[in-house]
Design a protein around this motif. Sequence first.
Motif, PDB file in Angstrom:
ATOM      1  N   VAL A  46     108.733  73.642 -41.352  1.00 42.64           N
ATOM      2  CA  VAL A  46     107.286  73.612 -41.587  1.00 42.64           C
ATOM      3  C   VAL A  46     106.597  74.686 -40.759  1.00 42.64           C
ATOM      4  O   VAL A  46     105.723  75.404 -41.260  1.00 42.64           O
ATOM      5  CB  VAL A  46     106.705  72.208 -41.256  1.00 42.64           C
ATOM      6  N   ALA A  47     106.984  74.816 -39.488  1.00 44.30           N
ATOM      7  CA  ALA A  47     106.341  75.799 -38.612  1.00 44.30           C
ATOM      8  C   ALA A  47     106.508  77.220 -39.154  1.00 44.30           C
ATOM      9  O   ALA A  47     105.570  78.023 -39.099  1.00 44.30           O
ATOM     10  CB  ALA A  47     106.897  75.696 -37.197  1.00 44.30           C
ATOM     11  N   VAL A  48     107.682  77.529 -39.679  1.00 49.79           N
ATOM     12  CA  VAL A  48     107.918  78.875 -40.205  1.00 49.79           C
ATOM     13  C   VAL A  48     107.141  79.105 -41.497  1.00 49.79           C
ATOM     14  O   VAL A  48     106.494  80.129 -41.674  1.00 49.79           O
ATOM     15  CB  VAL A  48     109.431  79.120 -40.426  1.00 49.79           C
ATOM     16  N   TYR A  49     107.174  78.146 -42.405  1.00 50.87           N
ATOM     17  CA  TYR A  49     106.590  78.369 -43.729  1.00 50.87           C
ATOM     18  C   TYR A  49     105.117  77.983 -43.841  1.00 50.87           C
ATOM     19  O   TYR A  49     104.432  78.446 -44.755  1.00 50.87           O
ATOM     20  CB  TYR A  49     107.412  77.643 -44.797  1.00 50.87           C
ATOM     21  N   CYS A  50     104.636  77.131 -42.932  1.00 52.82           N
ATOM     22  CA  CYS A  50     103.238  76.688 -43.023  1.00 52.82           C
ATOM     23  C   CYS A  50     102.404  77.123 -41.825  1.00 52.82           C
ATOM     24  O   CYS A  50     101.198  76.947 -41.835  1.00 52.82           O
ATOM     25  CB  CYS A  50     103.177  75.171 -43.136  1.00 52.82           C
ATOM     26  N   GLY A  51     103.059  77.626 -40.808  1.00 54.41           N
ATOM     27  CA  GLY A  51     102.344  78.095 -39.627  1.00 54.41           C
ATOM     28  C   GLY A  51     102.669  77.275 -38.397  1.00 54.41           C
ATOM     29  O   GLY A  51     102.900  76.064 -38.473  1.00 54.41           O
ATOM     30  N   VAL A  52     102.696  77.970 -37.277  1.00 58.30           N
ATOM     31  CA  VAL A  52     103.028  77.329 -36.008  1.00 58.30           C
ATOM     32  C   VAL A  52     102.045  76.199 -35.658  1.00 58.30           C
ATOM     33  O   VAL A  52     102.475  75.143 -35.194  1.00 58.30           O
ATOM     34  CB  VAL A  52     103.141  78.379 -34.880  1.00 58.30           C
ATOM     35  N   PRO A  53     100.733  76.356 -35.891  1.00 55.16           N
ATOM     36  CA  PRO A  53      99.847  75.235 -35.574  1.00 55.16           C
ATOM     37  C   PRO A  53     100.213  73.947 -36.331  1.00 55.16           C
ATOM     38  O   PRO A  53     100.184  72.861 -35.758  1.00 55.16           O
ATOM     39  CB  PRO A  53      98.457  75.741 -35.978  1.00 55.16           C
ATOM     40  N   ALA A  54     100.585  74.078 -37.599  1.00 60.04           N
ATOM     41  CA  ALA A  54     101.017  72.894 -38.364  1.00 60.04           C
ATOM     42  C   ALA A  54     102.286  72.313 -37.754  1.00 60.04           C
ATOM     43  O   ALA A  54     102.441  71.094 -37.643  1.00 60.04           O
ATOM     44  CB  ALA A  54     101.248  73.256 -39.827  1.00 60.04           C
ATOM     45  N   GLY A  55     103.194  73.185 -37.362  1.00 55.46           N
ATOM     46  CA  GLY A  55     104.427  72.724 -36.731  1.00 55.46           C
ATOM     47  C   GLY A  55     104.168  72.046 -35.401  1.00 55.46           C
ATOM     48  O   GLY A  55     104.749  70.994 -35.105  1.00 55.46           O
ATOM     49  N   MET A  56     103.309  72.621 -34.582  1.00 52.36           N
ATOM     50  CA  MET A  56     103.009  72.040 -33.269  1.00 52.36           C
ATOM     51  C   MET A  56     102.392  70.652 -33.413  1.00 52.36           C
ATOM     52  O   MET A  56     102.812  69.704 -32.743  1.00 52.36           O
ATOM     53  CB  MET A  56     102.055  72.951 -32.478  1.00 52.36           C
ATOM     54  N   ASP A  57     101.396  70.533 -34.288  1.00 55.47           N
ATOM     55  CA  ASP A  57     100.766  69.224 -34.496  1.00 55.47           C
ATOM     56  C   ASP A  57     101.777  68.212 -35.024  1.00 55.47           C
ATOM     57  O   ASP A  57     101.786  67.048 -34.608  1.00 55.47           O
ATOM     58  CB  ASP A  57      99.590  69.332 -35.465  1.00 55.47           C
ATOM     59  N   SER A  58     102.633  68.655 -35.927  1.00 57.45           N
ATOM     60  CA  SER A  58     103.623  67.754 -36.509  1.00 57.45           C
ATOM     61  C   SER A  58     104.639  67.297 -35.468  1.00 57.45           C
ATOM     62  O   SER A  58     105.036  66.130 -35.451  1.00 57.45           O
ATOM     63  CB  SER A  58     104.332  68.438 -37.682  1.00 57.45           C
ATOM     64  N   PHE A  59     105.052  68.207 -34.589  1.00 58.70           N
ATOM     65  CA  PHE A  59     105.976  67.819 -33.517  1.00 58.70           C
ATOM     66  C   PHE A  59     105.343  66.773 -32.603  1.00 58.70           C
ATOM     67  O   PHE A  59     106.005  65.794 -32.225  1.00 58.70           O
ATOM     68  CB  PHE A  59     106.411  69.042 -32.694  1.00 58.70           C
ATOM     69  N   ARG A  60     104.073  66.945 -32.258  1.00 58.64           N
ATOM     70  CA  ARG A  60     103.400  65.969 -31.388  1.00 58.64           C
ATOM     71  C   ARG A  60     103.329  64.597 -32.057  1.00 58.64           C
ATOM     72  O   ARG A  60     103.626  63.569 -31.450  1.00 58.64           O
ATOM     73  CB  ARG A  60     101.993  66.453 -31.025  1.00 58.64           C
ATOM     74  N   THR A  61     102.950  64.594 -33.320  1.00 55.62           N
ATOM     75  CA  THR A  61     102.844  63.335 -34.051  1.00 55.62           C
ATOM     76  C   THR A  61     104.210  62.679 -34.200  1.00 55.62           C
ATOM     77  O   THR A  61     104.356  61.467 -33.995  1.00 55.62           O
ATOM     78  CB  THR A  61     102.211  63.577 -35.438  1.00 55.62           C
ATOM     79  N   ALA A  62     105.215  63.472 -34.541  1.00 58.82           N
ATOM     80  CA  ALA A  62     106.566  62.928 -34.709  1.00 58.82           C
ATOM     81  C   ALA A  62     107.103  62.383 -33.389  1.00 58.82           C
ATOM     82  O   ALA A  62     107.724  61.320 -33.362  1.00 58.82           O
ATOM     83  CB  ALA A  62     107.490  64.007 -35.266  1.00 58.82           C
ATOM     84  N   ARG A  63     106.864  63.102 -32.302  1.00 57.57           N
ATOM     85  CA  ARG A  63     107.319  62.617 -30.990  1.00 57.57           C
ATOM     86  C   ARG A  63     106.713  61.250 -30.694  1.00 57.57           C
ATOM     87  O   ARG A  63     107.414  60.330 -30.264  1.00 57.57           O
ATOM     88  CB  ARG A  63     106.937  63.616 -29.897  1.00 57.57           C
ATOM     89  N   ASP A  64     105.424  61.094 -30.930  1.00 56.48           N
ATOM     90  CA  ASP A  64     104.769  59.809 -30.681  1.00 56.48           C
ATOM     91  C   ASP A  64     105.383  58.703 -31.543  1.00 56.48           C
ATOM     92  O   ASP A  64     105.634  57.595 -31.056  1.00 56.48           O
ATOM     93  CB  ASP A  64     103.267  59.905 -30.944  1.00 56.48           C
ATOM     94  N   ALA A  65     105.631  59.004 -32.809  1.00 57.75           N
ATOM     95  CA  ALA A  65     106.219  58.010 -33.707  1.00 57.75           C
ATOM     96  C   ALA A  65     107.631  57.636 -33.254  1.00 57.75           C
ATOM     97  O   ALA A  65     107.982  56.453 -33.230  1.00 57.75           O
ATOM     98  CB  ALA A  65     106.259  58.550 -35.138  1.00 57.75           C
ATOM     99  N   LEU A  66     108.411  58.621 -32.880  1.00 55.82           N
ATOM    100  CA  LEU A  66     109.796  58.354 -32.455  1.00 55.82           C
ATOM    101  C   LEU A  66     109.820  57.561 -31.145  1.00 55.82           C
ATOM    102  O   LEU A  66     110.684  56.684 -30.976  1.00 55.82           O
ATOM    103  CB  LEU A  66     110.562  59.666 -32.319  1.00 55.82           C
ATOM    104  N   LYS A  67     108.889  57.835 -30.262  1.00 58.38           N
ATOM    105  CA  LYS A  67     108.807  57.052 -29.014  1.00 58.38           C
ATOM    106  C   LYS A  67     108.427  55.597 -29.312  1.00 58.38           C
ATOM    107  O   LYS A  67     108.944  54.681 -28.695  1.00 58.38           O
ATOM    108  CB  LYS A  67     107.804  57.674 -28.046  1.00 58.38           C
ATOM    109  N   GLU A  68     107.515  55.410 -30.256  1.00 57.56           N
ATOM    110  CA  GLU A  68     107.092  54.041 -30.600  1.00 57.56           C
ATOM    111  C   GLU A  68     108.233  53.189 -31.083  1.00 57.56           C
ATOM    112  O   GLU A  68     108.272  51.983 -30.844  1.00 57.56           O
ATOM    113  CB  GLU A  68     105.970  54.073 -31.656  1.00 57.56           C
TER     114      GLU A  68
END
Length: 127
Positions: free
Chosen positions: A101-123
């Motif tokens: 996603v970061a490569v094809y949609c942009g690093v900001p989209a990738g960064m936000d997605s990583f933060r959200t995914a990290r929170d979900a995986l921690k939960e």
Amino acid sequence: MSDDSLFDRGLKVRKEVLGEDYVNASIAGADEFTRTMAEWSTEFCWGALWSRPGLDRRSRSIANLAMISALNRPHELKLHVKAAIKNGLTPDEIKEVLLQVAVYCGVPAGMDSFRTARDALKEIEAI
């Protein structure tokens, strides 16, 4: 509802993928305004699409993670990260999808997605 069997099939799949507690709370929280959308999405997203034989749930999760990340929908992404684990993806595989996603949609989209995914995986204590 336009098709009870489609709704019922969708409700079954939705509960299997997202968890019965989440789906029951979502249904209970629907009001007169949101009920139509809740029923429609259960019928068509879950009953008509997720129950099709062309892709397994694991593959559908990969596609959803990429699309939802690209669309910057953090609430849905968090939900679908948890579902992806349930559907057999590993945290490392989710990481690879988000790098794509970061490569094809942009690093900001990738960064936000990583933060959200990290929170979900921690939960769900997946990391």
